[in-house]
Design a protein around this motif. Structure first.
Motif, short mmCIF file in Angstrom:
data_model
loop_
_atom_site.label_atom_id
_atom_site.label_comp_id
_atom_site.label_asym_id
_atom_site.label_seq_id
_atom_site.Cartn_x
_atom_site.Cartn_y
_atom_site.Cartn_z
N ARG A 14 47.56 40.21 51.29
CA ARG A 14 46.57 39.40 52.21
C ARG A 14 45.54 38.77 51.29
NH1 ARG A 14 45.03 38.77 57.47
NH2 ARG A 14 42.82 38.55 57.66
N ALA A 15 44.79 39.50 50.45
CA ALA A 15 43.85 38.96 49.63
C ALA A 15 44.26 37.81 48.69
CB ALA A 15 43.11 40.01 48.71
N VAL A 16 45.46 37.95 48.05
CA VAL A 16 45.78 36.84 47.24
C VAL A 16 46.34 35.58 47.86
CG1 VAL A 16 47.99 36.23 45.73
CG2 VAL A 16 46.47 38.62 45.44
N ARG A 17 46.71 35.89 49.18
CA ARG A 17 47.00 34.78 49.97
C ARG A 17 46.01 34.06 50.47
NH1 ARG A 17 50.25 37.31 53.36
NH2 ARG A 17 48.87 37.79 54.76
N LEU A 18 45.10 34.74 50.74
CA LEU A 18 43.54 34.21 51.38
C LEU A 18 42.98 33.27 49.81
CD1 LEU A 18 41.60 36.72 53.25
CD2 LEU A 18 42.41 34.43 54.20
N VAL A 19 43.29 33.74 48.92
CA VAL A 19 42.59 32.90 47.80
C VAL A 19 43.35 31.80 47.66
CG1 VAL A 19 42.59 32.87 45.17
CG2 VAL A 19 41.73 34.78 46.37
N LEU A 20 44.72 31.99 47.59
CA LEU A 20 45.40 30.60 47.55
C LEU A 20 45.38 29.61 48.59
CD1 LEU A 20 48.88 32.27 46.45
CD2 LEU A 20 47.11 31.13 44.97
N GLU A 21 45.20 30.10 49.93
CA GLU A 21 44.94 29.16 51.04
C GLU A 21 43.52 28.37 50.93
OE1 GLU A 21 45.65 31.60 54.40
OE2 GLU A 21 47.94 31.58 54.08
N GLN A 22 42.70 29.34 50.59
CA GLN A 22 41.04 28.86 50.72
C GLN A 22 40.19 28.36 49.46
OE1 GLN A 22 38.84 31.73 52.77
NE2 GLN A 22 40.35 31.69 54.50
N GLY A 24 40.73 25.89 47.84
CA GLY A 24 40.27 24.31 47.86
C GLY A 24 38.89 24.13 48.51
N GLU A 25 38.40 25.14 49.38
CA GLU A 25 37.36 24.93 49.97
C GLU A 25 35.99 25.39 49.23
OE1 GLU A 25 37.55 27.27 53.64
OE2 GLU A 25 39.58 26.33 54.05
N TYR A 26 36.31 25.83 47.93
CA TYR A 26 35.41 26.28 46.88
C TYR A 26 35.29 25.49 45.98
CZ TYR A 26 35.15 30.68 49.91
OH TYR A 26 35.08 31.55 50.72
N PRO A 27 34.21 25.37 45.32
CA PRO A 27 34.10 24.76 43.94
C PRO A 27 34.97 25.03 42.93
CG PRO A 27 31.97 25.97 44.24
CD PRO A 27 32.82 26.30 45.45
N SER A 28 35.25 26.16 42.82
CA SER A 28 36.29 26.85 41.75
C SER A 28 37.12 27.79 42.27
CB SER A 28 35.61 26.96 40.58
OG SER A 28 34.86 28.31 40.74
N ARG A 29 38.14 28.30 41.67
CA ARG A 29 38.93 29.47 42.06
C ARG A 29 38.25 30.66 41.88
NH1 ARG A 29 45.21 30.61 40.28
NH2 ARG A 29 45.47 32.63 41.67
N TRP A 30 37.45 30.77 40.70
CA TRP A 30 36.36 31.87 40.77
C TRP A 30 35.56 32.25 41.69
CZ3 TRP A 30 36.94 36.22 38.39
CH2 TRP A 30 35.60 37.03 38.54
N ALA A 31 35.15 31.06 42.35
CA ALA A 31 34.13 30.98 43.54
C ALA A 31 35.05 31.62 44.61
CB ALA A 31 33.29 29.77 43.87
N ALA A 32 36.13 31.28 44.73
CA ALA A 32 37.04 31.67 45.98
C ALA A 32 37.13 33.13 45.56
CB ALA A 32 38.16 30.86 45.93
N ARG A 83 49.74 14.78 44.40
CA ARG A 83 48.90 14.62 45.48
C ARG A 83 47.61 15.00 45.35
NH1 ARG A 83 51.48 17.40 49.64
NH2 ARG A 83 53.17 15.68 49.52
N ALA A 84 47.51 16.30 44.88
CA ALA A 84 46.19 16.70 44.40
C ALA A 84 45.43 16.09 43.46
CB ALA A 84 46.57 18.60 43.91
N ASN A 85 45.96 15.59 42.43
CA ASN A 85 45.45 14.57 41.62
C ASN A 85 44.91 13.41 42.06
OD1 ASN A 85 45.70 16.19 39.19
ND2 ASN A 85 47.64 15.54 38.49
N GLU A 86 45.77 12.82 42.99
CA GLU A 86 45.13 11.58 43.73
C GLU A 86 43.85 11.89 44.44
OE1 GLU A 86 48.15 10.27 46.16
OE2 GLU A 86 49.30 9.59 44.37
N ILE A 87 43.61 13.23 45.23
CA ILE A 87 42.49 13.64 45.93
C ILE A 87 41.37 13.68 44.90
CG2 ILE A 87 41.41 15.36 47.25
CD1 ILE A 87 44.12 15.91 48.32
N LEU A 88 41.58 14.22 43.68
CA LEU A 88 40.53 14.53 42.86
C LEU A 88 40.03 13.30 42.03
CD1 LEU A 88 41.80 17.77 41.16
CD2 LEU A 88 39.92 17.47 42.73
#
Length: 88
Positions: A14-22, A24-32, A83-88
């Protein structure tokens, strides 16, 4: 010295899934990871290791796919990354 806590596989997944899902809502993966780890009561480094292990297991399982299925999976990942690259 405190003995390490043991987390069930469901909690780790569940914790790993939350990291993967969320992530994008943080400035970096480490922040998530830091934010989500505090919610589960584990250290950020522990959660990072769980994520890394999950990624490695996913890579291993995808390597066993037959050629056409593997190709389709890689094409889907390619589209997603574009798609992710286009967003960035």
């Amino acid at each position: 010295m405190n003995s390490p806590k043991r987390y069930s596989s469901e909690v780790r997944e569940r914790a790993v899934r939350l990291v993967l899902e969320q992530q994008g809502e943080y400035p970096s993966r480490w922040a998530a990871i830091c934010s989500i780890a505090s919610k589960f009561g584990c250290s950020p480094e522990t959660l990072r290791a769980w994520c890394k292990r999950s990624e490695l297991m996913q890579e291993d399982s995808s390597a066993n796919l037959p050629g056409n299925e593997r190709l389709k999976q890689l094409e889907r990942e390619n589209v997603e990354l574009k798609r992710a690259n286009e967003i960035l």
